[in-house]
Design a protein around this motif. Structure first.
Motif, PDB file in Angstrom:
ATOM      1  N   MET A 179      12.868 -44.217  -0.795  1.00 11.35           N
ATOM      2  CA  MET A 179      11.745 -43.749   0.019  1.00 11.35           C
ATOM      3  C   MET A 179      10.443 -44.014  -0.726  1.00 11.35           C
ATOM      4  N   VAL A 180       9.449 -44.591  -0.044  1.00 15.73           N
ATOM      5  CA  VAL A 180       8.184 -44.934  -0.665  1.00 15.73           C
ATOM      6  C   VAL A 180       7.314 -43.695  -0.793  1.00 15.73           C
ATOM      7  N   SER A 181       6.751 -43.495  -1.960  1.00 15.24           N
ATOM      8  CA  SER A 181       5.870 -42.364  -2.218  1.00 15.24           C
ATOM      9  C   SER A 181       4.556 -42.515  -1.469  1.00 15.24           C
ATOM     10  N   SER A 182       3.866 -41.403  -1.232  1.00 10.58           N
ATOM     11  CA  SER A 182       2.581 -41.431  -0.550  1.00 10.58           C
ATOM     12  C   SER A 182       1.421 -41.200  -1.509  1.00 10.58           C
ATOM     13  N   SER A 183       1.572 -41.611  -2.756  1.00  8.83           N
ATOM     14  CA  SER A 183       0.479 -41.512  -3.732  1.00  8.83           C
ATOM     15  C   SER A 183      -0.806 -42.056  -3.136  1.00  8.83           C
ATOM     16  N   SER A 184      -1.922 -41.359  -3.384  1.00 12.06           N
ATOM     17  CA  SER A 184      -3.169 -41.686  -2.687  1.00 12.06           C
ATOM     18  C   SER A 184      -3.899 -42.887  -3.265  1.00 12.06           C
ATOM     19  N   THR A 185      -3.578 -43.293  -4.485  1.00 13.63           N
ATOM     20  CA  THR A 185      -4.260 -44.440  -5.088  1.00 13.63           C
ATOM     21  C   THR A 185      -3.622 -45.727  -4.599  1.00 13.63           C
ATOM     22  N   PRO A 186      -4.392 -46.618  -3.962  1.00 14.18           N
ATOM     23  CA  PRO A 186      -3.783 -47.822  -3.385  1.00 14.18           C
ATOM     24  C   PRO A 186      -3.243 -48.762  -4.452  1.00 14.18           C
ATOM     25  N   ALA A 187      -2.283 -49.564  -4.049  1.00 19.04           N
ATOM     26  CA  ALA A 187      -1.630 -50.505  -4.956  1.00 19.04           C
ATOM     27  C   ALA A 187      -1.655 -51.900  -4.356  1.00 19.04           C
ATOM     28  N   ALA A 188      -1.886 -52.886  -5.215  1.00 17.91           N
ATOM     29  CA  ALA A 188      -1.926 -54.289  -4.797  1.00 17.91           C
ATOM     30  C   ALA A 188      -0.949 -55.102  -5.624  1.00 17.91           C
ATOM     31  N   PHE A 189      -0.550 -56.219  -5.050  1.00 15.79           N
ATOM     32  CA  PHE A 189       0.412 -57.146  -5.663  1.00 15.79           C
ATOM     33  C   PHE A 189      -0.225 -58.531  -5.609  1.00 15.79           C
ATOM     34  N   VAL A 190      -0.396 -59.179  -6.758  1.00 20.31           N
ATOM     35  CA  VAL A 190      -1.102 -60.459  -6.815  1.00 20.31           C
ATOM     36  C   VAL A 190      -0.256 -61.477  -7.560  1.00 20.31           C
ATOM     37  N   THR A 191       0.074 -62.589  -6.908  1.00 20.99           N
ATOM     38  CA  THR A 191       0.805 -63.654  -7.584  1.00 20.99           C
ATOM     39  C   THR A 191      -0.172 -64.708  -8.110  1.00 20.99           C
ATOM     40  N   GLY A 192       0.288 -65.455  -9.103  1.00 14.32           N
ATOM     41  CA  GLY A 192      -0.611 -66.393  -9.761  1.00 14.32           C
ATOM     42  C   GLY A 192      -1.717 -65.657 -10.487  1.00 14.32           C
ATOM     43  N   ALA A 193      -1.375 -64.494 -11.055  1.00 14.95           N
ATOM     44  CA  ALA A 193      -2.375 -63.563 -11.584  1.00 14.95           C
ATOM     45  C   ALA A 193      -2.832 -63.882 -12.994  1.00 14.95           C
ATOM     46  N   ALA A 194      -2.238 -64.863 -13.649  1.00 12.41           N
ATOM     47  CA  ALA A 194      -2.540 -65.114 -15.055  1.00 12.41           C
ATOM     48  C   ALA A 194      -3.794 -65.937 -15.270  1.00 12.41           C
ATOM     49  N   ASN A 195      -4.310 -66.557 -14.220  1.00  9.95           N
ATOM     50  CA  ASN A 195      -5.517 -67.361 -14.383  1.00  9.95           C
ATOM     51  C   ASN A 195      -6.129 -67.653 -13.015  1.00  9.95           C
ATOM     52  N   GLY A 196      -7.294 -68.270 -13.034  1.00 11.00           N
ATOM     53  CA  GLY A 196      -7.910 -68.775 -11.829  1.00 11.00           C
ATOM     54  C   GLY A 196      -8.183 -67.719 -10.778  1.00 11.00           C
TER      55      GLY A 196
END
Length: 254
Positions: free
Chosen positions: A1-18
């Protein structure tokens, strides 16, 4: 079950540069926690230490976007760490330029489509169930101006990016009723290590042509693209879905 924590979360691929690294910085500035995802473990560690020295608002996940098990594990790690997934930027990609269409090797064609198109789809495949459970979420894919026009000597890249545009629009229609938005950014030339490497391979004449072809007389900065991604993921763009935002200084308006 996914928590409802109020701080938003993002997922970024290719995150090491550019572009990916710039997007991570913009999401952090916007109050997000961020899962930084990349294939290069050493560069990823360095990028994370630069973006979040205290290590309090980011996690790093080494993943290959062409491998479904790897993608699934990275998204699971994100949800485990943050309890939710509000925004995803599917950005990992490679450039492909060189011979004319009939001279392309199958291996080069397949590799470009695997990373630039299948990789985006695999990420979406495993992001969407999390967002469906939440009843909300925003996905922003990295397309390209090559996803809207023909692009000489880049058949595989143009085909992949046209595919990203179609995938984005299709998913936007499918998931709009569930409160999930899916958009894309379509950068023109972006001042980056990737672009410079391309110019080194192709020569000064190509560099000069690109500059001469830009209505603004410059290339996009990494921050130009990052601001667009963050905006598309934000509540300010809450009625925008299925859109591919060209961030190109008017390049394809010509």
């Amino acid at each position: 079950m996914v928590s409802s924590s109020s701080t938003p979360a993002a997922f970024v691929t290719g995150a090491a540069n550019g572009i990916g690294e710039a997007v991570v910085a913009r999401f952090l500035a916007g109050g997000y926690r961020v899962a930084m995802v990349d294939l290069d473990a050493d560069r990823l560690r360095a990028a994370r230490e630069k973006a979040d020295p205290a290590g309090e608002r980011t996690i790093e996940a080494v993943a290959d976007v062409t491998d479904e098990q790897s993608v699934r594990a990275a998204i699971s790690a994100t949800v485990e760490a943050f309890g939710r997934l509000d925004a995803a930027h599917n950005n990992a990609g490679i450039t492909s330029s060189g011979p004319n269409t009939h001279e392309l090797e199958l291996s080069a064609w397949q590799r470009t489509l695997d990373v630039d198109l299948t990789g985006v789809w695999l990420c979406m495949k495993h992001q969407l169930p999390v967002m469906l459970e939440q009843g909300s979420g925003a996905i922003v894919n990295t397309a390209s101006i090559a996803g809207h026009i023909g692009y000489r000597n880049a058949a595989a890249y143009a085909a992949a990016k046209h595919g990203v545009v179609g995938l984005t629009k299709t998913a936007a229609i499918e998931y709009a009723p569930q409160g999930i938005r899916v958009n894309a950014v379509s950068p023109g030339p972006v001042q980056s290590d990737m672009l410079e490497a391309s110019f080194e391979r192709r020569g000064a004449a190509v560099r000069d042509w690109y500059y001469a072809s830009s209505p603004t007389g410059r290339f996009a900065s990494l921050e130009d693209i990052a601001h667009a991604v963050h905006w598309l993921a934000s509540a300010e763009a809450s009625f925008i879905t299925g859109h591919c935002l060209s961030v190109d200084g008017g390049w394809i308006a010509q």
